[in-house]
Design an enzyme around this catalytic site. Structure first.
Site, PDB file in Angstrom:
ATOM      1  N   ASN A 132      19.834  63.540 -52.396  1.00 30.41           N
ATOM      2  CA  ASN A 132      19.670  62.708 -53.682  1.00 30.41           C
ATOM      3  C   ASN A 132      18.695  63.063 -54.718  1.00 30.41           C
ATOM      4  O   ASN A 132      18.342  62.244 -55.577  1.00 30.41           O
ATOM      5  CB  ASN A 132      19.411  61.381 -52.881  1.00 30.41           C
ATOM      6  CG  ASN A 132      20.679  60.931 -51.984  1.00 30.41           C
ATOM      7  OD1 ASN A 132      21.895  61.132 -52.493  1.00 30.41           O
ATOM      8  ND2 ASN A 132      20.290  60.109 -51.315  1.00 30.41           N
ATOM      9  N   HIS A 181      25.613  48.672 -50.138  1.00 33.89           N
ATOM     10  CA  HIS A 181      24.836  49.441 -49.200  1.00 33.89           C
ATOM     11  C   HIS A 181      24.186  48.672 -47.783  1.00 33.89           C
ATOM     12  O   HIS A 181      24.185  47.388 -48.179  1.00 33.89           O
ATOM     13  CB  HIS A 181      23.730  50.015 -49.740  1.00 33.89           C
ATOM     14  CG  HIS A 181      22.560  51.020 -48.974  1.00 33.89           C
ATOM     15  ND1 HIS A 181      21.635  50.833 -48.446  1.00 33.89           N
ATOM     16  CD2 HIS A 181      22.705  52.440 -48.755  1.00 33.89           C
ATOM     17  CE1 HIS A 181      21.077  51.880 -47.796  1.00 33.89           C
ATOM     18  NE2 HIS A 181      21.857  52.742 -48.145  1.00 33.89           N
ATOM     19  N   GLU A 197      26.295  47.185 -56.313  1.00 34.78           N
ATOM     20  CA  GLU A 197      25.696  48.635 -56.817  1.00 34.78           C
ATOM     21  C   GLU A 197      26.176  49.075 -57.923  1.00 34.78           C
ATOM     22  O   GLU A 197      27.179  49.002 -58.570  1.00 34.78           O
ATOM     23  CB  GLU A 197      25.686  49.770 -55.608  1.00 34.78           C
ATOM     24  CG  GLU A 197      25.245  49.381 -54.310  1.00 34.78           C
ATOM     25  CD  GLU A 197      25.462  50.323 -53.255  1.00 34.78           C
ATOM     26  OE1 GLU A 197      25.688  51.919 -53.570  1.00 34.78           O
ATOM     27  OE2 GLU A 197      25.661  49.959 -52.275  1.00 34.78           O
ATOM     28  N   SER A 214      26.967  54.320 -53.450  1.00 31.06           N
ATOM     29  CA  SER A 214      26.483  55.565 -52.950  1.00 31.06           C
ATOM     30  C   SER A 214      27.244  56.448 -52.308  1.00 31.06           C
ATOM     31  O   SER A 214      27.101  57.564 -52.227  1.00 31.06           O
ATOM     32  CB  SER A 214      25.330  54.969 -51.890  1.00 31.06           C
ATOM     33  OG  SER A 214      25.779  54.302 -50.760  1.00 31.06           O
ATOM     34  N   ASP A 261      22.175  47.065 -57.617  1.00 27.64           N
ATOM     35  CA  ASP A 261      21.085  48.023 -57.054  1.00 27.64           C
ATOM     36  C   ASP A 261      21.588  49.436 -57.724  1.00 27.64           C
ATOM     37  O   ASP A 261      22.605  50.027 -57.638  1.00 27.64           O
ATOM     38  CB  ASP A 261      21.503  48.193 -55.654  1.00 27.64           C
ATOM     39  CG  ASP A 261      20.661  49.497 -55.103  1.00 27.64           C
ATOM     40  OD1 ASP A 261      19.930  50.275 -55.594  1.00 27.64           O
ATOM     41  OD2 ASP A 261      20.719  49.420 -53.415  1.00 27.64           O
ATOM     42  N   HIS A 319      21.423  54.970 -57.396  1.00 27.70           N
ATOM     43  CA  HIS A 319      22.180  56.314 -57.572  1.00 27.70           C
ATOM     44  C   HIS A 319      22.474  56.307 -59.286  1.00 27.70           C
ATOM     45  O   HIS A 319      23.340  57.069 -59.558  1.00 27.70           O
ATOM     46  CB  HIS A 319      23.142  56.543 -56.565  1.00 27.70           C
ATOM     47  CG  HIS A 319      22.832  56.720 -55.241  1.00 27.70           C
ATOM     48  ND1 HIS A 319      22.547  57.636 -54.793  1.00 27.70           N
ATOM     49  CD2 HIS A 319      23.047  55.607 -54.468  1.00 27.70           C
ATOM     50  CE1 HIS A 319      22.143  57.543 -53.571  1.00 27.70           C
ATOM     51  NE2 HIS A 319      22.689  56.313 -53.094  1.00 27.70           N
ATOM     52  N   LYS A 349      15.116  58.615 -54.940  1.00 28.86           N
ATOM     53  CA  LYS A 349      15.993  59.866 -55.428  1.00 28.86           C
ATOM     54  C   LYS A 349      15.959  60.459 -56.509  1.00 28.86           C
ATOM     55  O   LYS A 349      15.128  61.595 -56.473  1.00 28.86           O
ATOM     56  CB  LYS A 349      17.544  59.021 -55.433  1.00 28.86           C
ATOM     57  CG  LYS A 349      17.615  58.150 -54.021  1.00 28.86           C
ATOM     58  CD  LYS A 349      18.882  57.242 -53.675  1.00 28.86           C
ATOM     59  CE  LYS A 349      18.764  56.314 -52.780  1.00 28.86           C
ATOM     60  NZ  LYS A 349      18.605  56.820 -51.243  1.00 28.86           N
TER      61      LYS A 349
HETATM   62  C1  LIG Z   1      22.401  52.088 -52.848  1.00 26.53           C
HETATM   63  C2  LIG Z   1      21.158  52.370 -52.084  1.00 26.53           C
HETATM   64  N1  LIG Z   1      20.433  51.477 -51.903  1.00 26.53           N
HETATM   65  C3  LIG Z   1      19.328  51.623 -51.198  1.00 26.53           C
HETATM   66  C4  LIG Z   1      18.796  52.592 -50.529  1.00 26.53           C
HETATM   67  C5  LIG Z   1      17.701  52.894 -49.872  1.00 26.53           C
HETATM   68  O1  LIG Z   1      16.715  53.301 -50.559  1.00 26.53           O
HETATM   69  P1  LIG Z   1      15.470  53.931 -49.954  1.00 26.53           P
HETATM   70  O2  LIG Z   1      15.860  55.329 -49.692  1.00 26.53           O
HETATM   71  O3  LIG Z   1      14.275  54.242 -51.062  1.00 26.53           O
HETATM   72  O4  LIG Z   1      15.035  53.168 -48.746  1.00 26.53           O
HETATM   73  C6  LIG Z   1      20.013  53.742 -50.636  1.00 26.53           C
HETATM   74  C7  LIG Z   1      19.804  55.034 -49.899  1.00 26.53           C
HETATM   75  O5  LIG Z   1      19.087  55.243 -48.946  1.00 26.53           O
HETATM   76  C8  LIG Z   1      20.943  53.790 -51.242  1.00 26.53           C
HETATM   77  O6  LIG Z   1      21.972  54.526 -51.337  1.00 26.53           O
END
Ligand SMILES: Cc1ncc(COP(=O)(O)O)c(C=O)c1O
Length: 374
Positions: A48, A134, A178, A182, A207, A210, A230
């Site tokens: 990512n 997610h 989101e 993701s 969120d 991405h 990411k």
């Molecule tokens: C949509 C989404 N939110 C949150 C996370 C978690 O973020 P982090 O890797 O910073 O804990 C991820 C990825 O792992 C994700 O894909």
């Protein structure tokens, strides 16, 4: 009664039978796109690291300098002695980027997502959440103890129906989605969701983990989650929101309050990442352009983000497809249930600004001829 070990072994055998057992593969990232694993050098389309910042010399230098000056750890949670002054600098910069009044940095995106809903809602409240959101957003929704209803993926009519059926039974309502999904790479209809939320006195949380479109203000989305892990190349998560909401987080978000602050070096490298993106605004458009070149060459639906799914169906088929690409020198990890719904196991490709166009073209040719077979 089986012993604990027999119980665990039985669970693992079940997963194995369904081609769903997972294992860690030690991976050395030699730069932002090349990796070494199991003795092979592979070009990764699974990181990512969209902008190639994990290995950027300016971020490294900022982190090294911060380690030399401030040490390797924060020493305590933020509300005790872990609130290094770099936090305030970073939160101001994040808020400015997102167009909000304030921001609160958490230990990770996962911790932000598990902390925010619980800080806002309780038993008398309602959460509507996209079915494909997610895992961390789902965990946060459940931890809040609010009543949780899933809505069909990106289906605003379903959201409207659920609001009509349930909104009046609850005090506060949060809609969770989101901005870029993701595992599917598609975008949420944030404008429509925002309008629906406003009309029903609900709040919308998106969120943006991405979403490389980092600077577009979204007044309809009062709660914007992000990650520093990411595109920003480091580690940590955040919520960007109004000042009162952020102050409430600092008082109520358990995943921020009861967890050690981030190492100052992580804060410093993220500040360097924000400097770099401000200086080179075109950088964030590059991954989407590469993803679009790939979807054009494979006749897949046009990419909406830097993430492109190639859905193959069964878990074993995804593993086989991943192996086939590995034989061609590409690392594309298979994504299987429960990360994605049953029957939709897939290759998930992520495109980086650093991918050479010729390699994107070669990957597209292999995927088209050997996986999609057209
Ligand atoms: C949509 C989404 N939110 C949150 C996370 C978690 O973020 P982090 O890797 O910073 O804990 C991820 C990825 O792992 C994700 O894909």
């Amino acid at each position: 009664m089986p012993s604990l070990d027999d119980f665990a072994a039985g669970k693992l055998a079940d997963l194995e039978r369904q081609s769903l057992r997972r294992s860690l593969v030690p991976t050395t990232r030699t730069d932002s796109i090349w990796v070494e694993r199991e003795g092979r050098r592979l070009l990764s389309f699974s990181c990512n690291d969209y902008l190639g910042l994990t290995q950027h010399p300016e971020l490294k230098a900022a982190a090294v300098e911060a380690i030399e000056r401030h040490g390797v750890g924060a020493g305590a949670s933020r509300l005790v002695t872990g609130d290094h002054p770099l936090y305030a600098d970073l939160e101001v910069r994040i808020a400015r980027m997102k167009g909000t009044a304030a921001a609160c940095v958490f230990g990770s995106g996962y911790l932000a997502n598990t902390g925010v809903a619980q800080a806002l809602l309780g038993r008398d409240d309602l959460i509507l959440i996209d079915e494909l959101a997610h895992s961390s957003l789902w965990t946060g929704a459940r931890l809040s103890r609010a009543q949780v209803h899933a809505f069909r993926h990106n289906d605003t009519a379903h959201v409207e129906t659920l609001l009509g059926e349930h909104r009046s039974d609850y005090k506060y309502t949060l809609i969770i989605t989101e901005s870029v999904f993701s595992m599917d790479g598609d975008r949420a209809p944030l404008d429509e969701l925002g309008t629906l939320a406003n009309r029903s006195s609900a709040w919308l949380m998106a969120d943006d983990a991405h979403d490389l479109d980092m600077t577009t203000p979204r007044p309809n989305v009062p709660l914007r989650i992000g990650t520093m892990s990411k595109a920003l190349g480091g580690y940590g998560g955040f919520l960007a929101a109004s000042q009162p909401v952020i102050d409430l987080m600092r008082n109520r978000a358990r995943t921020m309050i009861y967890s050690t602050g981030l190492p100052p070096s992580v804060l410093a490298s993220t500040l360097a990442a924000l400097d770099l993106i401000e200086r080179e605004p075109n950088l964030t458009a590059a991954p989407l352009a590469k993803a679009r070149a790939f979807t054009r060459l494979t006749n897949l639906p046009e990419a909406q983000s830097a993430i492109v799914p190639v859905v193959v169906g069964e878990a074993q088929a995804a593993l086989d497809a991943s192996r086939l690409l590995e034989d061609e020198g590409f690392l594309v990890v298979a994504i299987r249930p429960p990360t994605v719904p049953e029957g939709t196991a897939r290759l998930r490709l992520t495109f980086s600004a650093a991918h050479p166009d010729a390699e994107v073209e070669r990957l597209a040719r292999v995927v088209r001829e050997k996986i999609l077979k057209h």
